[in-house]
Motif scaffolding. Structure first.
Motif, PDB file in Angstrom:
ATOM      1  N   ASP A  13     -50.595  -3.491   2.205  1.00 57.78           N
ATOM      2  CA  ASP A  13     -51.749  -4.302   2.603  1.00 57.78           C
ATOM      3  C   ASP A  13     -52.611  -4.672   1.392  1.00 57.78           C
ATOM      4  N   ASP A  43     -51.750  -8.385   6.590  1.00 57.10           N
ATOM      5  CA  ASP A  43     -53.109  -8.044   6.148  1.00 57.10           C
ATOM      6  C   ASP A  43     -53.287  -8.409   4.669  1.00 57.10           C
ATOM      7  N   ASN A  73     -53.194  -7.633  11.702  1.00 55.71           N
ATOM      8  CA  ASN A  73     -54.348  -7.789  12.582  1.00 55.71           C
ATOM      9  C   ASN A  73     -55.481  -8.576  11.926  1.00 55.71           C
ATOM     10  N   HIS A  74     -55.600  -8.513  10.599  1.00 56.17           N
ATOM     11  CA  HIS A  74     -56.701  -9.246   9.971  1.00 56.17           C
ATOM     12  C   HIS A  74     -56.445 -10.749   9.909  1.00 56.17           C
ATOM     13  N   HIS A 130     -46.151  -5.562  10.714  1.00 54.21           N
ATOM     14  CA  HIS A 130     -47.409  -5.050  10.164  1.00 54.21           C
ATOM     15  C   HIS A 130     -47.710  -3.622  10.618  1.00 54.21           C
ATOM     16  N   HIS A 222     -50.614  -1.091   7.536  1.00 52.28           N
ATOM     17  CA  HIS A 222     -51.651  -0.923   8.564  1.00 52.28           C
ATOM     18  C   HIS A 222     -52.259   0.473   8.667  1.00 52.28           C
ATOM     19  N   GLU A 294     -58.703  -0.162   8.862  1.00 54.06           N
ATOM     20  CA  GLU A 294     -57.930  -1.080   9.699  1.00 54.06           C
ATOM     21  C   GLU A 294     -57.237  -2.115   8.846  1.00 54.06           C
TER      22      GLU A 294
HETATM   23 MN   LIG Z   1     -53.869  -3.767   9.567  1.00 51.81          MN
END
Ligand SMILES: [Mn+2]
Length: 294
Positions: A13, A43, A73-74, A130, A222, A294
């Protein structure tokens, strides 16, 4: 050179840490030559200072056929904020993308990226995702389920994308699969959570996954708190570069495979494996050790 001699670097990430990303790419180029293939676990953006620079670098490589990039998720949060489905949190740093004149173009490019990369190196099939896959899923299940998510997220009709993002998940449906791929850390039976087992119960998804003896491997990110994860069949590469702070050291890590690098490993995911390089975070991005990862 046959296809198996191609060299690959899978990276964790980045989250807007453009200086460290550039440094890692320089080190990879020195070690592997300019023609290696880059694979990102997603990410690329948020929490760090320079998301646009990271995205531009990755887009250039993807469009030249030199990189694969799955969404985290980002990136989903960026798309949701652009569509005003959600507002920014206090720690979000997405303004350089969302406030740019090219915001719409970036959103259109991002929502057409895959959720999973499915490939084969040295006759070993692998998946890059991810966060996680359902421990029960076969390689074919992953291809099928990721395809359904991608068809919605990247649909030419933006409303189809919006519907996916606001939809409530039902276990096993497309929205639930989507969440597992970008957010899950723990599983318990058929349920999952983005929290770790110490908070939510259950166990790490990759531990449950490993018991199934799948024939494919998984490369994921992640989960900075657990650090670099090297297990038979899986590699977890999030070493928390953007969480670097006074109480916690963060790094950006790459896993190198291909060419003669894997001679010591009969199969791609076998152990021992020390084919990693990482760069230290250059700045304190996190002021406290209590920030969620996160
Ligand atoms: Mn993440």
């Amino acid at each position: 050179m046959n296809a198996d001699a191609e060299k690959h670097a899978f990276i964790g990430d980045v989250q807007g840490c453009a200086d460290e990303f550039d440094e890692l790419l320089d080190q990879l180029t020195n070690k592997l030559g300019a023609d290696f293939k880059l694979h990102s676990v997603g990410d690329l953006v948020n929490r760090g200072p320079d998301n646009l620079r990271v995205l531009e670098q990755m887009r250039t490589r993807v469009e030249a056929g030199r990189a694969e990039y799955v969404l985290g998720n980002h990136e989903i949060s960026l798309i949701a904020q652009y569509l005003e489905i959600r507002g920014p949190s206090s720690r979000d740093t997405l303004k350089d993308v969302l406030g740019s004149h090219e915001a719409q173009e970036w959103v259109e490019w991002l929502r057409r990226r895959p959720l999973c990369e499915l490939g084969e190196i040295n006759r070993q099939r692998y998946v890059v995702v991810h966060a996680s896959v359902d421990p029960e899923w076969t390689f074919e299940d992953i291809a099928d389920r990721a395809g359904h998510v991608e068809a919605r997220l990247g649909n030419p009709e933006m409303d189809r994308c919006r519907e996916l993002l606001i939809q409530n998940p039902i276990p096993g449906d497309v929205r639930d699969d989507f969440g597992r791929m970008v957010s899950c850390r723990s599983v318990q039976g058929g349920e999952w959570s983005s929290s770790g087992p110490e908070e939510w119960g259950g166990e790490a998804w990759h531990e449950a996954w490993r018991r199934r003896d799948h024939s494919y491997g998984v490369v994921y990110g992640h989960w900075a708190v657990q650090g670099l994860q090297v297990h038979p069949g899986s590699r977890g590469l999030d070493t928390g570069c953007v969480h670097n702070g006074p109480n916690r050291a963060g790094r950006l890590t790459a896993w190198l495979v291909g060419g003669d690098l894997t001679e010591s490993r009969v199969r791609l995911f076998d152990l021992p494996d020390d084919d990693f390089i990482s760069v230290q975070a250059r700045h304190h991005y996190a002021s406290t050790s209590g920030s969620r990862c996160e």
